[in-house]
Design an enzyme around this catalytic site. Sequence first.
Site, PDB file in Angstrom:
ATOM      1  N   GLY A 285       0.807   7.720   8.217  1.00 47.12           N
ATOM      2  CA  GLY A 285       1.584   6.573   8.660  1.00 47.12           C
ATOM      3  C   GLY A 285       0.856   5.256   8.626  1.00 47.12           C
ATOM      4  N   GLU A 331      -3.173  12.370   6.855  1.00 46.92           N
ATOM      5  CA  GLU A 331      -2.190  12.504   5.774  1.00 46.92           C
ATOM      6  C   GLU A 331      -1.723  11.152   5.237  1.00 46.92           C
ATOM      7  OE1 GLU A 331       0.904  14.781   7.581  1.00 46.92           O
ATOM      8  OE2 GLU A 331      -0.248  16.634   7.639  1.00 46.92           O
ATOM      9  N   PRO A 332      -2.582  10.387   4.581  1.00 48.60           N
ATOM     10  CA  PRO A 332      -2.117   9.124   3.987  1.00 48.60           C
ATOM     11  C   PRO A 332      -1.297   9.386   2.726  1.00 48.60           C
ATOM     12  CG  PRO A 332      -4.390   9.527   3.375  1.00 48.60           C
ATOM     13  CD  PRO A 332      -3.997  10.643   4.305  1.00 48.60           C
ATOM     14  N   CYS A 406      27.338  -1.976  -6.461  1.00 46.64           N
ATOM     15  CA  CYS A 406      28.550  -2.440  -5.795  1.00 46.64           C
ATOM     16  C   CYS A 406      28.420  -2.332  -4.283  1.00 46.64           C
ATOM     17  CB  CYS A 406      29.751  -1.640  -6.282  1.00 46.64           C
ATOM     18  SG  CYS A 406      30.661  -2.485  -7.570  1.00 46.64           S
ATOM     19  N   GLU A 407      27.443  -3.022  -3.712  1.00 44.78           N
ATOM     20  CA  GLU A 407      27.213  -3.060  -2.276  1.00 44.78           C
ATOM     21  C   GLU A 407      26.659  -4.434  -1.915  1.00 44.78           C
ATOM     22  OE1 GLU A 407      27.856  -0.745  -0.055  1.00 44.78           O
ATOM     23  OE2 GLU A 407      28.313   0.925  -1.418  1.00 44.78           O
ATOM     24  N   TYR A 436       7.933   5.787  -1.462  1.00 39.72           N
ATOM     25  CA  TYR A 436       9.302   5.904  -0.986  1.00 39.72           C
ATOM     26  C   TYR A 436      10.290   5.053  -1.773  1.00 39.72           C
ATOM     27  CZ  TYR A 436       6.681   8.061   2.725  1.00 39.72           C
ATOM     28  OH  TYR A 436       5.801   8.861   3.406  1.00 39.72           O
TER      29      TYR A 436
END
Length: 478
Positions: A285, A331-332, A406-407, A436
Amino acid sequence: MRAHEAGALHAEGYGGPPLYLPYPDDVNALLEQLWPASVIRGRSGALEVAGVDVHAIAREFGTPAYVLDEDDFRARARAFRDDFAAPFHEVCGGADVYYAGKAFLCTEVARWVAEEGLSLDVSTGGELAVAQRAGFPAARIAMHGNNKTVAEIEQALTYGVGRIVVDSLTEIERIDTVARRLGVVAPVMIRVTVGVEAHTHEFIATAHEDQKFGLSLATGAAAEAARRVVARPGSMRLVGLHSHIGSQIFDTGGFEISARRLIALHADIVREHGIEMPHIDLGGGFGIAYTSQHTPLDPARLGRLMADIVEREGKAIGVGDGSGLPRVSIEPGRAIVGPSTFTLYEVGTVKPVVVGDRMTRTYVSVDGGMSDNIRAALYEADYSCTLAGRTSGAEPMLARVVGRHCESGDIVVLDEYLPADLAPGDLIAVPGTGAYCRSLSSQYNHTPRPPVVAVRGGRARAIVRRETIDDLLALDVG
């Protein structure tokens, strides 16, 4: 919060730049902390990465494209490996770094992680399959997931992963059944909900009580999980405890509380059951800089601070003499791959829009959007960007970079200063998109996903090819 009874458009200050975004002295300047190490503006004014001009990348691979600096990725991986190993050596014998594959994983990246001596954290059977295809050493793999299927547990145990992180009491029964059928002993860790409110967006805070992950320390569920695992020596071996407090975190305060509670629980379990339990995992994190407002800690400082925390908390409960403390893992994921990558887009339209009677906002539409970067819509994430294909002498204009979907929420960069002469056909680049973005990408509006282009030593190559319309239609059995 800007508010007005007649609506947001009437609120004082609506539409202006955020406080962290000052009017630039030079709209062509690059903020070094946002970009891969090799990115510069070349003599032509266009960005170059590892000696390759972005125009050459656009010609060969098209846009949008994720552009990954391989040497930058490897250097960040080595930094975590080395900068945690040294300070933790005297505290608990060292530290193990597990690259969080959910940030971004493909076969080639898995090979880089293995070559740099890191371990690998996977959370689904699909991510494990990528590791298997890369020939990643099974003993250096941790299997996560809050709802692992029987098939995934069997896949992990058959391959021989080094640890399976238990997320529920139900899962203990599931692992027990599969392990007995296969005739193996499963090495397991217990994911502990330590009750820490990490300073991050609520959707990526993962150690408070009201969320789906882990077994509660406060209610005794984690201790009960340990009892159930220890009671099954023929099918399971308890190797440690795990916690993860959230993502995009810029200080170590949350880790201090998490380590204190995890080490205390570890000591209690060892005393109660008389077992050896060699590991604790403090998760990842660690934040990165997406804009000038973010000030992440570098791996060397993180390593020193976290080693001090573990040593101090161990001594506080009488196990901090260098022998009683378990070996630490981290955990990077984002902190390794995030800054190593930028997304290259082509501008399609530049549209000034009059907003109320106060201002004109310029909307810059690019040929990607929320299908290749959902984080702005999902987490209200901020990004930066720059004109990538040339330099400009025009005045800066406050712009909003949006996608082609289309948003109305299809926003790539909420606020950024770009040159006022920006035009269709220009290339722009958004840094910090390694984590991500491809992992959370979609085919929304039937849009093929971009390629991942790795660049090293003046050469660019696709390590994940661009999807095609044929790929989309191949799944359509109608």
